[in-house]
Write a protein that holds these residues in place. Structure first.
Motif, PDB file in Angstrom:
ATOM      1  N   LYS A   1      55.744 -44.610 -21.843  1.00 28.93           N
ATOM      2  CA  LYS A   1      54.626 -45.127 -22.645  1.00 28.93           C
ATOM      3  C   LYS A   1      54.353 -46.423 -21.919  1.00 28.93           C
ATOM      4  CE  LYS A   1      54.711 -47.382 -27.119  1.00 28.93           C
ATOM      5  NZ  LYS A   1      55.592 -47.543 -28.572  1.00 28.93           N
ATOM      6  N   GLN A   2      52.860 -46.584 -21.953  1.00 29.66           N
ATOM      7  CA  GLN A   2      52.068 -47.825 -21.239  1.00 29.66           C
ATOM      8  C   GLN A   2      51.378 -48.389 -22.633  1.00 29.66           C
ATOM      9  OE1 GLN A   2      50.479 -45.356 -17.970  1.00 29.66           O
ATOM     10  NE2 GLN A   2      50.801 -47.247 -16.875  1.00 29.66           N
ATOM     11  N   GLU A   3      51.096 -49.877 -22.250  1.00 34.61           N
ATOM     12  CA  GLU A   3      50.310 -50.618 -23.337  1.00 34.61           C
ATOM     13  C   GLU A   3      49.379 -51.093 -22.477  1.00 34.61           C
ATOM     14  OE1 GLU A   3      52.076 -51.678 -26.766  1.00 34.61           O
ATOM     15  OE2 GLU A   3      50.656 -53.378 -27.036  1.00 34.61           O
ATOM     16  N   SER A   4      48.139 -51.377 -22.908  1.00 30.73           N
ATOM     17  CA  SER A   4      46.999 -52.015 -22.225  1.00 30.73           C
ATOM     18  C   SER A   4      47.174 -53.473 -22.644  1.00 30.73           C
ATOM     19  CB  SER A   4      45.762 -51.440 -22.776  1.00 30.73           C
ATOM     20  OG  SER A   4      44.678 -52.583 -22.632  1.00 30.73           O
ATOM     21  N   LYS A   5      47.190 -54.349 -21.583  1.00 28.84           N
ATOM     22  CA  LYS A   5      47.544 -55.737 -21.906  1.00 28.84           C
ATOM     23  C   LYS A   5      46.243 -56.337 -22.452  1.00 28.84           C
ATOM     24  CE  LYS A   5      50.916 -56.869 -18.213  1.00 28.84           C
ATOM     25  NZ  LYS A   5      51.331 -55.790 -17.850  1.00 28.84           N
ATOM     26  N   LYS A   6      45.022 -55.585 -22.058  1.00 30.82           N
ATOM     27  CA  LYS A   6      43.684 -56.079 -22.555  1.00 30.82           C
ATOM     28  C   LYS A   6      43.424 -55.668 -24.093  1.00 30.82           C
ATOM     29  CE  LYS A   6      41.265 -55.717 -18.231  1.00 30.82           C
ATOM     30  NZ  LYS A   6      40.432 -54.413 -17.635  1.00 30.82           N
ATOM     31  N   ASP A   7      43.725 -54.325 -24.378  1.00 32.51           N
ATOM     32  CA  ASP A   7      43.077 -54.139 -25.757  1.00 32.51           C
ATOM     33  C   ASP A   7      44.242 -53.557 -26.678  1.00 32.51           C
ATOM     34  OD1 ASP A   7      43.412 -51.223 -24.925  1.00 32.51           O
ATOM     35  OD2 ASP A   7      41.287 -51.844 -24.071  1.00 32.51           O
TER      36      ASP A   7
ATOM     37  N   LYS B   1      56.499 -29.009 -18.294  1.00 30.89           N
ATOM     38  CA  LYS B   1      55.123 -29.744 -18.065  1.00 30.89           C
ATOM     39  C   LYS B   1      54.787 -30.813 -19.016  1.00 30.89           C
ATOM     40  CE  LYS B   1      52.970 -25.395 -16.504  1.00 30.89           C
ATOM     41  NZ  LYS B   1      54.479 -24.708 -16.313  1.00 30.89           N
ATOM     42  N   LYS B   2      53.809 -31.609 -18.592  1.00 27.39           N
ATOM     43  CA  LYS B   2      53.611 -32.871 -19.245  1.00 27.39           C
ATOM     44  C   LYS B   2      52.133 -32.886 -19.792  1.00 27.39           C
ATOM     45  CE  LYS B   2      57.036 -35.438 -16.962  1.00 27.39           C
ATOM     46  NZ  LYS B   2      57.193 -35.022 -15.531  1.00 27.39           N
ATOM     47  N   THR B   3      52.069 -33.775 -20.992  1.00 27.41           N
ATOM     48  CA  THR B   3      50.714 -33.871 -21.539  1.00 27.41           C
ATOM     49  C   THR B   3      50.847 -35.336 -22.183  1.00 27.41           C
ATOM     50  OG1 THR B   3      48.801 -32.906 -22.904  1.00 27.41           O
ATOM     51  CG2 THR B   3      51.270 -33.259 -23.979  1.00 27.41           C
ATOM     52  N   GLU B   4      49.501 -35.927 -22.445  1.00 28.06           N
ATOM     53  CA  GLU B   4      49.274 -37.175 -22.688  1.00 28.06           C
ATOM     54  C   GLU B   4      48.593 -37.392 -24.010  1.00 28.06           C
ATOM     55  OE1 GLU B   4      49.260 -39.713 -18.557  1.00 28.06           O
ATOM     56  OE2 GLU B   4      47.323 -38.896 -19.076  1.00 28.06           O
ATOM     57  N   THR B   5      48.820 -38.541 -24.894  1.00 28.89           N
ATOM     58  CA  THR B   5      48.224 -38.903 -26.016  1.00 28.89           C
ATOM     59  C   THR B   5      47.878 -40.134 -26.058  1.00 28.89           C
ATOM     60  OG1 THR B   5      49.694 -37.080 -27.041  1.00 28.89           O
ATOM     61  CG2 THR B   5      48.637 -38.814 -28.651  1.00 28.89           C
ATOM     62  N   VAL B   6      46.801 -40.644 -26.519  1.00 23.38           N
ATOM     63  CA  VAL B   6      46.317 -42.134 -26.290  1.00 23.38           C
ATOM     64  C   VAL B   6      46.098 -42.641 -27.803  1.00 23.38           C
ATOM     65  CG1 VAL B   6      44.550 -43.533 -25.518  1.00 23.38           C
ATOM     66  CG2 VAL B   6      45.242 -41.704 -24.237  1.00 23.38           C
ATOM     67  N   ILE B   7      46.888 -43.864 -28.164  1.00 25.28           N
ATOM     68  CA  ILE B   7      46.490 -44.403 -29.340  1.00 25.28           C
ATOM     69  C   ILE B   7      45.627 -45.646 -29.190  1.00 25.28           C
ATOM     70  CG2 ILE B   7      47.940 -45.454 -31.119  1.00 25.28           C
ATOM     71  CD1 ILE B   7      50.105 -43.439 -29.300  1.00 25.28           C
ATOM     72  N   ILE B   8      44.672 -45.563 -29.852  1.00 26.36           N
ATOM     73  CA  ILE B   8      43.667 -46.608 -29.709  1.00 26.36           C
ATOM     74  C   ILE B   8      43.482 -47.588 -31.023  1.00 26.36           C
ATOM     75  CG2 ILE B   8      41.325 -47.305 -29.014  1.00 26.36           C
ATOM     76  CD1 ILE B   8      41.437 -43.914 -28.060  1.00 26.36           C
TER      77      ILE B   8
ATOM     78  N   TYR C   1      44.573 -47.079 -36.563  1.00 24.50           N
ATOM     79  CA  TYR C   1      44.282 -46.605 -34.762  1.00 24.50           C
ATOM     80  C   TYR C   1      43.943 -45.276 -34.934  1.00 24.50           C
ATOM     81  CZ  TYR C   1      47.776 -50.372 -33.788  1.00 24.50           C
ATOM     82  OH  TYR C   1      48.231 -51.317 -33.265  1.00 24.50           O
ATOM     83  N   SER C   2      43.387 -44.810 -33.640  1.00 25.89           N
ATOM     84  CA  SER C   2      42.680 -43.538 -33.736  1.00 25.89           C
ATOM     85  C   SER C   2      43.785 -42.764 -32.532  1.00 25.89           C
ATOM     86  CB  SER C   2      41.438 -43.408 -33.055  1.00 25.89           C
ATOM     87  OG  SER C   2      40.466 -44.155 -34.055  1.00 25.89           O
ATOM     88  N   ALA C   3      44.189 -41.670 -32.834  1.00 28.63           N
ATOM     89  CA  ALA C   3      44.897 -41.039 -31.824  1.00 28.63           C
ATOM     90  C   ALA C   3      44.111 -39.932 -31.135  1.00 28.63           C
ATOM     91  CB  ALA C   3      45.884 -40.030 -32.483  1.00 28.63           C
TER      92      ALA C   3
ATOM     93  N   ARG D   1      29.588 -47.017 -26.410  1.00 30.47           N
ATOM     94  CA  ARG D   1      30.938 -47.003 -26.710  1.00 30.47           C
ATOM     95  C   ARG D   1      31.543 -47.747 -25.255  1.00 30.47           C
ATOM     96  NH1 ARG D   1      33.356 -41.703 -27.893  1.00 30.47           N
ATOM     97  NH2 ARG D   1      34.462 -41.787 -25.943  1.00 30.47           N
ATOM     98  N   ARG D   2      32.261 -48.724 -25.512  1.00 27.61           N
ATOM     99  CA  ARG D   2      33.063 -49.376 -24.220  1.00 27.61           C
ATOM    100  C   ARG D   2      34.436 -48.590 -24.490  1.00 27.61           C
ATOM    101  NH1 ARG D   2      30.712 -51.714 -19.986  1.00 27.61           N
ATOM    102  NH2 ARG D   2      28.491 -52.154 -21.008  1.00 27.61           N
ATOM    103  N   GLU D   3      34.909 -48.090 -23.516  1.00 25.68           N
ATOM    104  CA  GLU D   3      36.166 -47.535 -23.581  1.00 25.68           C
ATOM    105  C   GLU D   3      37.303 -48.216 -23.701  1.00 25.68           C
ATOM    106  OE1 GLU D   3      37.060 -43.700 -23.653  1.00 25.68           O
ATOM    107  OE2 GLU D   3      35.258 -44.033 -24.906  1.00 25.68           O
ATOM    108  N   LYS D   4      38.533 -48.273 -24.337  1.00 21.01           N
ATOM    109  CA  LYS D   4      39.595 -48.926 -24.304  1.00 21.01           C
ATOM    110  C   LYS D   4      40.526 -48.191 -23.370  1.00 21.01           C
ATOM    111  CE  LYS D   4      38.703 -51.221 -28.587  1.00 21.01           C
ATOM    112  NZ  LYS D   4      38.975 -51.350 -30.018  1.00 21.01           N
ATOM    113  N   GLY D   5      41.648 -48.947 -22.941  1.00 16.88           N
ATOM    114  CA  GLY D   5      42.630 -48.518 -22.207  1.00 16.88           C
ATOM    115  C   GLY D   5      42.246 -48.052 -20.849  1.00 16.88           C
ATOM    116  N   ALA D   6      41.190 -48.627 -20.272  1.00 15.52           N
ATOM    117  CA  ALA D   6      40.914 -48.324 -18.813  1.00 15.52           C
ATOM    118  C   ALA D   6      41.843 -48.740 -17.958  1.00 15.52           C
ATOM    119  CB  ALA D   6      39.652 -48.919 -18.440  1.00 15.52           C
TER     120      ALA D   6
END
Ligand code: SF4
Length: 341
Positions: A71-77, A90-97, A103-105, A323-328
């Motif tokens: 799990k990683q968390e953005s320091k910015k947003d 195998k692996k996959t990813e989910t982002v929580i914004i 929040y949006s998933a 849209r300015r993307e979050k989590g970059a």
């Protein structure tokens, strides 16, 4: 015998499984509620059903929660990225914004992707496999937990092209929106596609009334062929015709997504070509400023150019958002997912 995951089935399908195992319709309601309201992790936690029926179900079916392995968390947003291990390694990813009051998933529909968009990290790793229904709804459950229960939007825009895993996508949405389970509102679900035209029509005909976003990126055929090879199979006129069909059948507006790249598709004439393409559809536009991806040479546009592009569309009467993307900073923004934490 390999057991099948019990959360791969809709409520109607579970009813058939329960009946075959000696239970009745009321038992199947109880089972569905245990799976999606109580979110049970083990067969022993199933309540309200005769134990013999539970044992019979357990003989043929499994119950595995997706494992969050990083799990990683953005320091910015405060955007979070979950790396999820699938049963086959195998692996996959989910982002929580964070968005508004909740929040949006951003949920993945495939491990990897076959579409090969030139700007996308997922496209670079290629297609691994489709995600199962339980792997899709399992991401929702993991995201809900990570958001502290404050999830109010789902976007099928993570790894993979959702319409190339159409049956599992539709089943997953039916489960997520079922009033006996999560009861997630259809109006808060968006499917984002790179333009799989026949499935845009199939979604319109499915009876679901979720939101649709179509990624255009370039309105010029030659450029779109380069940036999005899917254009060779489903060219823009075919995609636009499918969008008009979606407008007509559902009565819903469609979002067009246009990622801006410096010096590639961000000129005033590009905006006018884009306007000509979409002007007869019922739409809004999301302009997305590109997020750089390792080993891909494309760059984000200058701010002034992005603003001018937006102004041209707005002046023509198209509702256009930038849209300015979050989590970059944690490689969680649009086009950056590559299945590694
Ligand atoms: S942008 Fe979407 S469709 Fe294109 S390669 Fe990436 S994941 Fe696949």
């Amino acid at each position: 015998m390999q057991k099948t995951e019990l959360r791969n089935y809709t409520r109607d399908e579970l009813e058939a499984i329960v009946k075959k195992s000696g239970g009745n319709k009321a038992d199947s309601f109880s089972l569905f509620e245990c799976l999606y309201r109580q979110e049970i992790k083990d067969f022993k936690d199933i309540k309200g059903i005769n134990l013999k029926v539970v044992k019979a179900i357990e003989t043929n079916y499994s119950l595995n929660a997706l494992k969050v392995c990083a799990k990683q968390e953005s320091k910015k947003d405060k955007t979070q990225k979950l790396l999820l291990a699938l049963a086959d390694g195998k692996k996959t990813e989910t982002v929580i914004i964070p968005s508004g009051h909740g929040y949006s998933a951003c949920i993945s529909s495939q491990a990897g992707c076959a579409c090969g968009c030139a700007f996308c990290a997922t496209g670079k790793i290629g297609f691994k496999r489709d995600l199962t229904v339980s792997e899709i709804t399992g991401q929702y459950m993991a995201a809900k937990k990570a958001s502290g229960g404050e999830l109010n939007n789902i976007i099928f825009m993570g790894m993979g092209e959702p319409f190339l895993n159409f049956d599992n996508l539709i089943k997953s949405i039916n489960i997520l929106t079922d009033h006996k389970g999560f009861a997630f509102p259809q109006t808060k679900i968006t499917i984002s596609t790179c333009g799989i035209a026949p499935k845009i029509k199939a979604l319109a005909d499915s009876g679901l009334r979720v939101n649709l976003a179509v990624s255009i990126v370039a309105a010029d055929t030659k450029l779109r062929n380069k940036l999005m090879p899917v254009n060779r199979k489903f060219p823009l006129p075919v995609v636009i015709e499918a969008v008009k069909y979606y407008n007509k059948i559902t009565g819903k507006q469609v979002f067009f997504e246009y990622i801006l790249f410096d010096g590639i598709n961000d000129r005033a004439e590009d905006a006018l070509t884009f306007y000509d393409l979409i002007k007869d559809t019922d739409c809004k536009v999301n302009l997305i400023v590109y997020n750089t991806v390792k080993d891909i040479k494309l760059k984000p546009p200058q701010d002034v150019k992005a603003k001018l592009f937006q102004k041209i569309l707005v002046d023509k009467g198209i509702r256009t958002y930038q849209r300015r993307e979050k989590g970059a900073d944690i490689s969680a923004a649009c086009g950056q997912l590559a299945g590694e934490a």
